[in-house]
Design a protein around this motif. Structure first.
Motif, short mmCIF file in Angstrom:
data_model
loop_
_atom_site.label_atom_id
_atom_site.label_comp_id
_atom_site.label_asym_id
_atom_site.label_seq_id
_atom_site.Cartn_x
_atom_site.Cartn_y
_atom_site.Cartn_z
N SER A 64 0.84 -1.20 0.00
CA SER A 64 0.00 0.00 0.00
C SER A 64 0.87 1.24 0.00
O SER A 64 2.02 1.22 0.46
N GLN A 65 0.28 2.31 -0.53
CA GLN A 65 0.99 3.59 -0.58
C GLN A 65 -0.05 4.69 -0.46
O GLN A 65 -1.09 4.65 -1.12
N ARG A 66 0.24 5.65 0.39
CA ARG A 66 -0.67 6.77 0.55
C ARG A 66 -0.49 7.73 -0.63
O ARG A 66 0.62 8.08 -0.99
N GLN A 67 -1.62 8.12 -1.22
CA GLN A 67 -1.64 9.14 -2.28
C GLN A 67 -2.69 10.15 -1.87
O GLN A 67 -3.89 9.87 -1.93
N SER A 68 -2.22 11.30 -1.40
CA SER A 68 -3.11 12.33 -0.92
C SER A 68 -3.93 11.78 0.24
O SER A 68 -3.37 11.34 1.23
N ARG A 69 -5.26 11.74 0.10
CA ARG A 69 -6.10 11.24 1.19
C ARG A 69 -6.47 9.77 1.01
O ARG A 69 -7.20 9.21 1.82
N SER A 70 -5.99 9.13 -0.03
CA SER A 70 -6.33 7.73 -0.30
C SER A 70 -5.15 6.82 -0.04
O SER A 70 -4.00 7.25 -0.13
N ILE A 71 -5.45 5.58 0.24
CA ILE A 71 -4.43 4.55 0.29
C ILE A 71 -4.65 3.67 -0.94
O ILE A 71 -5.74 3.13 -1.14
N ILE A 72 -3.60 3.56 -1.75
CA ILE A 72 -3.66 2.77 -2.97
C ILE A 72 -3.03 1.41 -2.68
O ILE A 72 -1.91 1.32 -2.16
N TYR A 73 -3.75 0.36 -3.01
CA TYR A 73 -3.27 -1.00 -2.81
C TYR A 73 -2.89 -1.59 -4.16
O TYR A 73 -3.57 -1.37 -5.16
N ARG A 74 -1.80 -2.34 -4.14
CA ARG A 74 -1.33 -3.02 -5.35
C ARG A 74 -0.98 -4.45 -5.00
O ARG A 74 -0.52 -4.74 -3.89
N ALA A 75 -1.14 -5.33 -5.97
CA ALA A 75 -0.72 -6.72 -5.79
C ALA A 75 0.79 -6.77 -5.90
O ALA A 75 1.40 -6.07 -6.70
N SER A 76 1.40 -7.59 -5.09
CA SER A 76 2.85 -7.81 -5.19
C SER A 76 3.09 -8.94 -6.19
O SER A 76 3.03 -10.12 -5.85
N LEU A 77 3.34 -8.54 -7.43
CA LEU A 77 3.58 -9.54 -8.46
C LEU A 77 4.87 -10.29 -8.21
O LEU A 77 4.99 -11.47 -8.58
N ASP A 78 5.84 -9.65 -7.56
CA ASP A 78 7.07 -10.35 -7.21
C ASP A 78 6.79 -11.50 -6.25
O ASP A 78 7.33 -12.60 -6.40
N ARG A 79 5.91 -11.26 -5.26
CA ARG A 79 5.56 -12.31 -4.30
C ARG A 79 4.79 -13.43 -4.99
O ARG A 79 4.99 -14.61 -4.71
N MET A 80 3.91 -13.05 -5.92
CA MET A 80 3.16 -14.06 -6.67
C MET A 80 4.12 -14.91 -7.49
O MET A 80 4.02 -16.15 -7.50
N GLN A 81 5.07 -14.27 -8.15
CA GLN A 81 6.05 -15.01 -8.96
C GLN A 81 6.90 -15.91 -8.08
O GLN A 81 7.16 -17.07 -8.42
N GLU A 82 7.30 -15.41 -6.93
CA GLU A 82 8.10 -16.21 -5.99
C GLU A 82 7.31 -17.44 -5.52
O GLU A 82 7.87 -18.54 -5.42
N THR A 83 6.02 -17.27 -5.29
CA THR A 83 5.18 -18.38 -4.85
C THR A 83 5.02 -19.42 -5.95
O THR A 83 5.12 -20.63 -5.70
N LEU A 84 4.78 -18.96 -7.17
CA LEU A 84 4.66 -19.89 -8.29
C LEU A 84 5.97 -20.64 -8.52
O LEU A 84 5.96 -21.85 -8.79
N ALA A 85 7.08 -19.93 -8.40
CA ALA A 85 8.38 -20.58 -8.57
C ALA A 85 8.60 -21.63 -7.47
O ALA A 85 9.14 -22.71 -7.73
N PHE A 86 8.19 -21.31 -6.25
CA PHE A 86 8.31 -22.26 -5.14
C PHE A 86 7.55 -23.55 -5.46
O PHE A 86 8.04 -24.65 -5.23
N LEU A 87 6.34 -23.40 -6.00
CA LEU A 87 5.53 -24.58 -6.33
C LEU A 87 6.15 -25.41 -7.44
O LEU A 87 6.04 -26.63 -7.44
N ALA A 88 6.77 -24.75 -8.40
CA ALA A 88 7.30 -25.45 -9.58
C ALA A 88 8.76 -25.86 -9.45
O ALA A 88 9.27 -26.59 -10.29
N ARG A 89 9.42 -25.41 -8.38
CA ARG A 89 10.86 -25.64 -8.25
C ARG A 89 11.25 -27.10 -8.39
O ARG A 89 12.20 -27.46 -9.07
N ASP A 90 10.54 -27.97 -7.76
CA ASP A 90 10.87 -29.40 -7.78
C ASP A 90 10.00 -30.15 -8.79
O ASP A 90 9.81 -31.36 -8.68
N CYS A 91 9.53 -29.42 -9.77
CA CYS A 91 8.57 -29.96 -10.73
C CYS A 91 9.10 -31.20 -11.42
O CYS A 91 10.22 -31.25 -11.92
#
Length: 118
Positions: A64-91
């Motif tokens: 999350s990041q504050r922009q003026s009076r709002s908090i903007i949320y973003r998905a962590s694509l790096d974390r998603m990629q890390e998780t997918l790699a973890f699942l496939a590592r021993d594929c």
């Protein structure tokens, strides 16, 4: 990534509102969504969404990041990629060519069209 971290990530996603929120944020990358807009799309109260976003944030799935009076949320694509790699590592017992069918849907030309958010 270790097993405990992966379990925390899967536990964070193992609830409908959190999974829907994460998927919605992925669709809105890289701009992200304001908390109020996210609550409106998901049709959940702001305080409920806040609790769910906290769980996703602790798992490293959203930032999350504050922009003026709002908090903007973003998905962590790096974390998603890390998780997918973890699942496939021993594929396929060290034979990654056998995992190609699992990975091909992730290639951009094979990605399904985004769902209509309305």
């Amino acid at each position: 990534m270790d097993n405990e971290t992966a379990i925390d990530i899967f536990a964070a996603l193992a609830q409908r509102t959190r999974l829907d929120a994460f998927k919605l944020l992925v669709r809105h990358e890289p701009e992200g969504l304001a908390a109020g807009e996210l609550a409106r799309h998901l049709e959940v109260p702001h305080n409920t969404l806040s609790a769910h976003l906290s769980v996703l944030s602790r798992a490293g799935l959203v930032v999350s990041q504050r922009q003026s009076r709002s908090i903007i949320y973003r998905a962590s694509l790096d974390r998603m990629q890390e998780t997918l790699a973890f699942l496939a590592r021993d594929c396929c017992d060290g034979r990654p060519e056998l995992c190609a069918p699992l990975l091909s849907p992730l290639q951009s030309e094979d990605c399904p069209e985004p769902e209509d958010p309305s």
